[in-house]
Design a protein around this motif. Structure first.
Motif, short mmCIF file in Angstrom:
data_model
loop_
_atom_site.label_atom_id
_atom_site.label_comp_id
_atom_site.label_asym_id
_atom_site.label_seq_id
_atom_site.Cartn_x
_atom_site.Cartn_y
_atom_site.Cartn_z
N GLN A 3 0.86 -1.18 0.00
CA GLN A 3 0.00 0.00 0.00
C GLN A 3 0.89 1.23 0.00
O GLN A 3 1.77 1.36 0.87
N LEU A 4 0.66 2.11 -0.95
CA LEU A 4 1.46 3.31 -1.10
C LEU A 4 0.63 4.53 -0.71
O LEU A 4 -0.52 4.65 -1.12
N ASN A 97 4.65 4.82 -7.53
CA ASN A 97 4.29 3.45 -7.84
C ASN A 97 5.52 2.60 -8.03
O ASN A 97 6.62 3.11 -8.29
N LEU A 98 5.32 1.31 -7.91
CA LEU A 98 6.36 0.36 -8.27
C LEU A 98 6.45 0.31 -9.79
O LEU A 98 5.48 0.59 -10.49
N LEU A 99 7.60 -0.06 -10.29
CA LEU A 99 7.76 -0.23 -11.73
C LEU A 99 7.82 -1.71 -12.08
O LEU A 99 8.52 -2.48 -11.42
N VAL A 107 3.21 -0.63 -12.30
CA VAL A 107 2.23 -1.68 -12.09
C VAL A 107 0.85 -1.04 -12.16
O VAL A 107 0.71 0.18 -12.18
N ASP A 108 -0.18 -1.86 -12.16
CA ASP A 108 -1.51 -1.36 -12.47
C ASP A 108 -2.28 -0.80 -11.28
O ASP A 108 -3.32 -0.18 -11.47
N ALA A 109 -1.83 -1.01 -10.06
CA ALA A 109 -2.55 -0.51 -8.89
C ALA A 109 -2.00 0.85 -8.50
O ALA A 109 -0.79 1.07 -8.51
N TRP A 110 -2.92 1.75 -8.08
CA TRP A 110 -2.54 3.11 -7.74
C TRP A 110 -3.07 3.51 -6.38
O TRP A 110 -4.13 3.05 -5.98
N GLY A 111 -2.35 4.39 -5.70
CA GLY A 111 -2.83 4.99 -4.47
C GLY A 111 -3.69 6.19 -4.78
O GLY A 111 -4.12 6.39 -5.92
N ARG A 112 -3.94 7.00 -3.75
CA ARG A 112 -4.82 8.16 -3.93
C ARG A 112 -4.09 9.37 -4.50
O ARG A 112 -4.73 10.28 -5.04
#
Length: 120
Positions: A3-4, A97-99, A107-112
């Motif tokens: 979680q970022l 994000n992570l690369l 990667v496809d998941a994002w924080g706010r």
């Protein structure tokens, strides 16, 4: 799952500076290349800067090169973006994000994200 959480955004006048932070829980960031991305109103998300897992190599978009500096503190599981000489066109929501691919494929998941607003 990592979680970022991005922080440090705000309102600043043109020419000013801000320092963004990205903290992570659930996974050690030291295993990953990392990047900053941004999305301006009405535009697609775009690459800003990236850094290798060791911090030894960095990469920047042409629009921020020479003004922004990406760095990381693996001991604190934190990524940073120092933004100087800010311009109104830097106004956007900024995401870390992570690369999954170097130097600019997230990667496809994002924080706010964190909102940066630069006034003229």
């Amino acid at each position: 799952q990592v979680q970022l959480v991005e922080s440090g955004g705000g309102l600043v006048q043109a020419g000013g500076s801000l320092r963004l932070s990205c903290t992570a829980s659930g996974r050690a960031l030291s295993n990953y290349h990392m990047g900053w991305f941004r999305q301006a109103p009405g535009k697609e998300r775009e690459f800003v800067a990236s850094i290798t897992w060791s911090g030894e190599v960095t990469n920047y978009s042409d629009s921020v090169k020479g003004r922004f500096t990406i760095s990381r503190d693996n001991a604190k599981n934190t990524l940073f973006l120092q933004m100087n000489s800010l311009k109104p066109e830097d106004t956007a929501v900024y995401y870390c994000n992570l690369l999954k691919g170097w130097p600019r494929y997230p990667v496809d998941a994002w924080g706010r994200g964190t909102l940066v607003t630069v006034s003229s």
